[in-house]
Design a protein around this motif. Sequence first.
Motif, mmCIF file in Angstrom:
data_model
loop_
_atom_site.group_PDB
_atom_site.id
_atom_site.type_symbol
_atom_site.label_atom_id
_atom_site.label_comp_id
_atom_site.label_asym_id
_atom_site.label_seq_id
_atom_site.Cartn_x
_atom_site.Cartn_y
_atom_site.Cartn_z
ATOM 1 N N TRP A 158 0.844 -1.193 0.000
ATOM 2 C CA TRP A 158 0.000 0.000 0.000
ATOM 3 C C TRP A 158 0.878 1.240 0.000
ATOM 4 C CZ3 TRP A 158 -5.518 0.936 1.339
ATOM 5 C CH2 TRP A 158 -6.313 -0.185 1.109
ATOM 6 N N ALA A 159 1.947 1.222 0.771
ATOM 7 C CA ALA A 159 2.871 2.355 0.800
ATOM 8 C C ALA A 159 3.496 2.578 -0.574
ATOM 9 C CB ALA A 159 3.948 2.122 1.850
ATOM 10 N N VAL A 160 3.896 1.495 -1.234
ATOM 11 C CA VAL A 160 4.501 1.599 -2.556
ATOM 12 C C VAL A 160 3.494 2.165 -3.558
ATOM 13 C CG1 VAL A 160 5.254 0.192 -4.511
ATOM 14 C CG2 VAL A 160 6.326 -0.104 -2.287
ATOM 15 N N THR A 161 2.252 1.715 -3.485
ATOM 16 C CA THR A 161 1.226 2.232 -4.390
ATOM 17 C C THR A 161 1.082 3.740 -4.231
ATOM 18 O OG1 THR A 161 -0.010 0.150 -4.474
ATOM 19 C CG2 THR A 161 -1.239 2.161 -4.949
ATOM 20 N N CYS A 162 1.030 4.211 -2.999
ATOM 21 C CA CYS A 162 0.937 5.644 -2.746
ATOM 22 C C CYS A 162 2.159 6.372 -3.292
ATOM 23 C CB CYS A 162 0.761 5.903 -1.255
ATOM 24 S SG CYS A 162 0.647 7.653 -0.823
ATOM 25 N N PHE A 163 3.337 5.810 -3.045
ATOM 26 C CA PHE A 163 4.567 6.446 -3.509
ATOM 27 C C PHE A 163 4.600 6.563 -5.023
ATOM 28 C CE2 PHE A 163 8.987 5.747 -5.008
ATOM 29 C CZ PHE A 163 9.509 6.986 -4.658
ATOM 30 N N VAL A 164 4.262 5.494 -5.719
ATOM 31 C CA VAL A 164 4.300 5.509 -7.179
ATOM 32 C C VAL A 164 3.312 6.527 -7.736
ATOM 33 C CG1 VAL A 164 3.791 4.169 -9.263
ATOM 34 C CG2 VAL A 164 5.145 3.148 -7.435
ATOM 35 N N MET A 178 6.140 6.856 -14.928
ATOM 36 C CA MET A 178 6.301 6.002 -13.752
ATOM 37 C C MET A 178 5.030 5.198 -13.546
ATOM 38 S SD MET A 178 7.482 7.091 -9.907
ATOM 39 C CE MET A 178 7.970 5.865 -8.695
ATOM 40 N N GLY A 179 5.195 3.936 -13.225
ATOM 41 C CA GLY A 179 4.039 3.088 -12.980
ATOM 42 C C GLY A 179 4.417 1.882 -12.154
ATOM 43 N N PHE A 220 4.638 -4.549 -22.370
ATOM 44 C CA PHE A 220 3.525 -3.825 -22.981
ATOM 45 C C PHE A 220 3.575 -2.350 -22.592
ATOM 46 C CE2 PHE A 220 -0.733 -2.015 -22.538
ATOM 47 C CZ PHE A 220 -1.212 -2.136 -23.843
ATOM 48 N N ALA A 221 3.745 -2.069 -21.307
ATOM 49 C CA ALA A 221 3.757 -0.683 -20.834
ATOM 50 C C ALA A 221 4.948 0.087 -21.397
ATOM 51 C CB ALA A 221 3.777 -0.661 -19.313
ATOM 52 N N ASP A 232 -0.654 1.781 -13.858
ATOM 53 C CA ASP A 232 -0.787 0.658 -12.921
ATOM 54 C C ASP A 232 -1.439 -0.507 -13.641
ATOM 55 O OD1 ASP A 232 -0.753 -0.870 -10.635
ATOM 56 O OD2 ASP A 232 -2.561 0.012 -9.783
ATOM 57 N N MET A 233 -0.859 -1.679 -13.478
ATOM 58 C CA MET A 233 -1.428 -2.892 -14.057
ATOM 59 C C MET A 233 -1.584 -3.937 -12.962
ATOM 60 S SD MET A 233 0.518 -3.305 -17.703
ATOM 61 C CE MET A 233 2.150 -3.235 -16.964
#
Length: 242
Positions: A158-164, A178-179, A220-221, A232-233
């Motif tokens: 969750w922390a990484v998701t917020c950071f990204v 960035m993703g 792909f990205a 985000d994938m």
Amino acid sequence: MADKLEGKIAAVTGAASGIGLATTKALLAEGATVVMVDRDATALSALTEQLGPSVIGQVTDLLNPASCDAMIPEILQKVDHIDILHCNAGSYIGGDLTETDPASIDRMMSLNVNVVMKNVHAVIPHMTDRGTGDIWVTSSVAGHFPVGWEPVYAASKWAVTCFVQTTRRQLRPHGIRMGQVSPGPVSTALLSDWPEENLRKAKESGSIIEAEEVADALIFALTRKRTVTIRDMIVLPTNFDM
């Protein structure tokens, strides 16, 4: 799609196994040069010999602050530039919080969160000077859903998701995309820490994907036009249900 990344230089952390190794091979197949970053010098030596001249080994212990800080400068001594940084290295803790010791929590949170932030922080000036770059982070579906059997791991993701998603907005004006890729259960060594019953059920039901399928999503990205950002994938086994 062959050679779509011809001339690109990528750095992949945790590259000696699992998703990192699969991503390395996928990048090579698209024509990129890959700097494989890992703490396992023996494995890196064998892999660089096996995978050929487009692979460069970089021995870095990401949990050693001095070694971590030196990673990007040492890579740039070996290659002219970095087009792609894949922050993939990570660790896993499952089970009840009360069954986890504080040292393991510190280690996992440092590798899964702090190291990612430090690696991204270190590469930003280089990519900003060039006006281009791609930064990708291996997250997890656990970063999008409160998974009850892995509270420490899920919290790190969750922390990484917020950071990204916050840093992505800061980097966009500088030409840097960035993703994150957020897999469900992947057949790697990290699953050895899963509760045995959960792992057995997942294997029996076909609820685990292979690392190569995560690497395919990253390719792909990375091969979209610069006017397109895949931010985000979430890549799940079809039979996996949270």
